[in-house]
Design a protein around this motif. Sequence first.
Motif, PDB file in Angstrom:
ATOM      1  N   ALA A  10       0.840  -1.214   0.000  1.00 20.18           N
ATOM      2  CA  ALA A  10       0.000   0.000   0.000  1.00 20.18           C
ATOM      3  C   ALA A  10       0.872   1.260   0.000  1.00 20.18           C
ATOM      4  O   ALA A  10       0.680   2.155  -0.836  1.00 20.18           O
ATOM      5  CB  ALA A  10      -0.952  -0.009   1.193  1.00 20.18           C
TER       6      ALA A  10
ATOM      7  N   ASP B  56      11.138   2.083   5.501  1.00 21.78           N
ATOM      8  CA  ASP B  56      10.624   0.782   5.928  1.00 21.78           C
ATOM      9  C   ASP B  56      11.540   0.232   7.010  1.00 21.78           C
ATOM     10  O   ASP B  56      12.758   0.421   6.957  1.00 21.78           O
ATOM     11  CB  ASP B  56      10.539  -0.213   4.757  1.00 21.78           C
ATOM     12  N   ALA B  57      10.934  -0.458   7.962  1.00 26.10           N
ATOM     13  CA  ALA B  57      11.726  -1.057   9.043  1.00 26.10           C
ATOM     14  C   ALA B  57      12.650  -2.147   8.491  1.00 26.10           C
ATOM     15  O   ALA B  57      13.697  -2.434   9.064  1.00 26.10           O
ATOM     16  CB  ALA B  57      10.790  -1.642  10.095  1.00 26.10           C
ATOM     17  N   ARG B  58      12.260  -2.750   7.372  1.00 23.68           N
ATOM     18  CA  ARG B  58      13.049  -3.845   6.778  1.00 23.68           C
ATOM     19  C   ARG B  58      14.331  -3.315   6.126  1.00 23.68           C
ATOM     20  O   ARG B  58      14.293  -2.308   5.425  1.00 23.68           O
ATOM     21  CB  ARG B  58      12.219  -4.499   5.673  1.00 23.68           C
TER      22      ARG B  58
ATOM     23  N   ARG C 147       1.775 -15.573   2.335  1.00 21.55           N
ATOM     24  CA  ARG C 147       0.347 -15.402   2.028  1.00 21.55           C
ATOM     25  C   ARG C 147       0.120 -15.185   0.529  1.00 21.55           C
ATOM     26  O   ARG C 147       0.881 -14.465  -0.125  1.00 21.55           O
ATOM     27  CB  ARG C 147      -0.260 -14.267   2.847  1.00 21.55           C
TER      28      ARG C 147
ATOM     29  N   ALA D  90      -5.334 -12.542  -3.708  1.00 18.33           N
ATOM     30  CA  ALA D  90      -6.237 -12.487  -4.860  1.00 18.33           C
ATOM     31  C   ALA D  90      -6.493 -11.009  -5.132  1.00 18.33           C
ATOM     32  O   ALA D  90      -7.066 -10.311  -4.294  1.00 18.33           O
ATOM     33  CB  ALA D  90      -7.535 -13.215  -4.546  1.00 18.33           C
TER      34      ALA D  90
ATOM     35  N   TYR E 227       2.415 -12.624  -2.246  1.00 17.41           N
ATOM     36  CA  TYR E 227       2.755 -11.386  -1.525  1.00 17.41           C
ATOM     37  C   TYR E 227       4.243 -11.080  -1.702  1.00 17.41           C
ATOM     38  O   TYR E 227       4.625  -9.935  -1.978  1.00 17.41           O
ATOM     39  CB  TYR E 227       2.424 -11.540  -0.033  1.00 17.41           C
TER      40      TYR E 227
ATOM     41  N   ASP F 287       2.264   1.244   7.745  1.00 19.29           N
ATOM     42  CA  ASP F 287       3.118   0.203   8.328  1.00 19.29           C
ATOM     43  C   ASP F 287       2.387  -1.117   8.545  1.00 19.29           C
ATOM     44  O   ASP F 287       2.903  -2.021   9.192  1.00 19.29           O
ATOM     45  CB  ASP F 287       3.753   0.708   9.637  1.00 19.29           C
TER      46      ASP F 287
ATOM     47  N   ASN G  54      -3.474  -1.539   5.541  1.00 19.72           N
ATOM     48  CA  ASN G  54      -3.762  -2.200   6.813  1.00 19.72           C
ATOM     49  C   ASN G  54      -3.554  -1.293   8.023  1.00 19.72           C
ATOM     50  O   ASN G  54      -4.038  -1.598   9.100  1.00 19.72           O
ATOM     51  CB  ASN G  54      -2.891  -3.463   6.959  1.00 19.72           C
TER      52      ASN G  54
ATOM     53  N   GLY H  78      -8.572  -7.088   1.708  1.00 19.68           N
ATOM     54  CA  GLY H  78      -7.661  -6.181   2.429  1.00 19.68           C
ATOM     55  C   GLY H  78      -6.773  -5.332   1.546  1.00 19.68           C
ATOM     56  O   GLY H  78      -6.831  -4.100   1.577  1.00 19.68           O
ATOM     57  N   LEU H  79      -5.940  -5.974   0.740  1.00 15.86           N
ATOM     58  CA  LEU H  79      -5.020  -5.175  -0.080  1.00 15.86           C
ATOM     59  C   LEU H  79      -5.770  -4.463  -1.202  1.00 15.86           C
ATOM     60  O   LEU H  79      -5.393  -3.351  -1.601  1.00 15.86           O
ATOM     61  CB  LEU H  79      -3.900  -6.054  -0.658  1.00 15.86           C
ATOM     62  N   ASN H  80      -6.833  -5.090  -1.699  1.00  8.45           N
ATOM     63  CA  ASN H  80      -7.605  -4.420  -2.752  1.00  8.45           C
ATOM     64  C   ASN H  80      -8.116  -3.063  -2.242  1.00  8.45           C
ATOM     65  O   ASN H  80      -8.067  -2.062  -2.954  1.00  8.45           O
ATOM     66  CB  ASN H  80      -8.757  -5.322  -3.193  1.00  8.45           C
TER      67      ASN H  80
END
Length: 384
Positions: free
Chosen positions: A14, A33-35, A45, A48, A104, A160, A280, A292-294
């Motif tokens: 997102a 990003d924390a990553r 995951r 769709a 994902y 986040d 999210n 959710g992502l849609n």
Amino acid sequence: MRDHDILIAGAGPAGGALALALRGSGLRVAILDARPRSTAAEDPRPLALSNASRLILERLDLWRALTPNTPIDRIHVSQRGGFGRVELSAAAAQLPALGYVVDYTRLAGLVSASLQGGWCEYLPATTVSRVSFEDDAAAVELKTGEDMRLMRIGLLVIADGGMQEDVNDDVRIIDYRQTALTARVTTTEVHAHVAYERFTPEGPLALLPSGDGLALVWSTTPERAERLCAAPAAQFLGELQQAFGNRLGRFTAVERRGMFPLALRVARETASSRTVRVGNAAQALHPVAGQGLNLGLRDAWELSEELRRAPRAVIGAPELLARYSARRRFDRTGGIWFTHGLARIFSGDYAPLKLTRGLGLAALAALPPAQDFLVRRMSFGARG
Ligand SMILES: Cc1cc2nc3c(=O)[nH]c(=O)nc-3n(C[C@H](O)[C@H](O)[C@H](O)COP(=O)(O)OP(=O)(O)OC[C@H]3O[C@@H](n4cnc5c(N)ncnc54)[C@H](O)[C@@H]3O)c2cc1C
């Protein structure tokens, strides 16, 4: 003087989509990003994606790189141990597909690769440690390892993926007491681009066509999910067979098992003083119906439209945030209640509930306009 117009905290699908949608706008964008940069988001995951998400990802020039993906031609909905079933079809709805299944990890990898190249300031391994507000800016303290830096911005976008730290009145949380067990499985019968949504007393079980195999999202009790995640393959496949039935023949192999505890988390306000939430971070939904992502991509796209047309001085101002929140309200509330309703109605073994579910599915099967409404809602959101 502001260092950037917009700082996006979270470079997941997102937040990353929002940054990409602002490319070429003339706005100065930073994203963190924390990553660390070198760490791919290893996340099992499946996703769709709807037709609206496909259109957004096409505009962001990400869709071609997500090909091949697996289109869903039909969705078969049923309940275990109860009557009533319905099949939704892309052909009947005159759509190219009902959705597209992607990983994902692959989508997140593409997003972070697109953020590199210098067109925005990309800050991996970085978090926000403090925010304070001034008349015309937000002052954000950033932490990268041991280094601290102060950045003055017009708008902070929180992307986040969660509200872990906000266990307070600002977030409404409903614990589903379910865990989604995810895995890739193979069967003796081919999937023929059909997705299956099977409602069981413990929660919905989805099998999505994915390449040559299927992606499983099985919402069940946390205890069972934990046990099955660690169980020998034969036991896992035996219990899956029992829960799903024989519609795809025999289950033959399982790999990439993962677990996700499920709760509905909804921020009461998506925007306040120079801060806005997307994806999210604004609403985390049950994965039933894959909304959710849609919804998160539509948040990102519509926020980018508001930001692109605003004069620079207005970025982060209350009138812009109010306009964005009002614009998203109907789609967001619809997505939250549609998903929550499905998660509630289609779980539980209570006989009258089972009867209601059966009648609902039978009515849907007999009413093509209702099917059309459902397909358009899932494809394009509440305004579809
Ligand atoms: C089992 C399962 C199946 C799903 N299936 C579907 C589906 O089929 N279709 C669909 O549309 N949706 C689906 N969803 C929902 C979907 O995964 C989410 O809606 C989506 O991932 C949200 O994207 P996001 O970018 O908002 O958050 P995330 O994907 O969580 O990304 C958040 C990013 O922020 C970073 N981050 C975290 N904390 C911080 C911090 N403090 N500071 C800086 N950065 C931070 C993370 O590293 C990450 O990169 C499913 C969810 C689950 C659990």
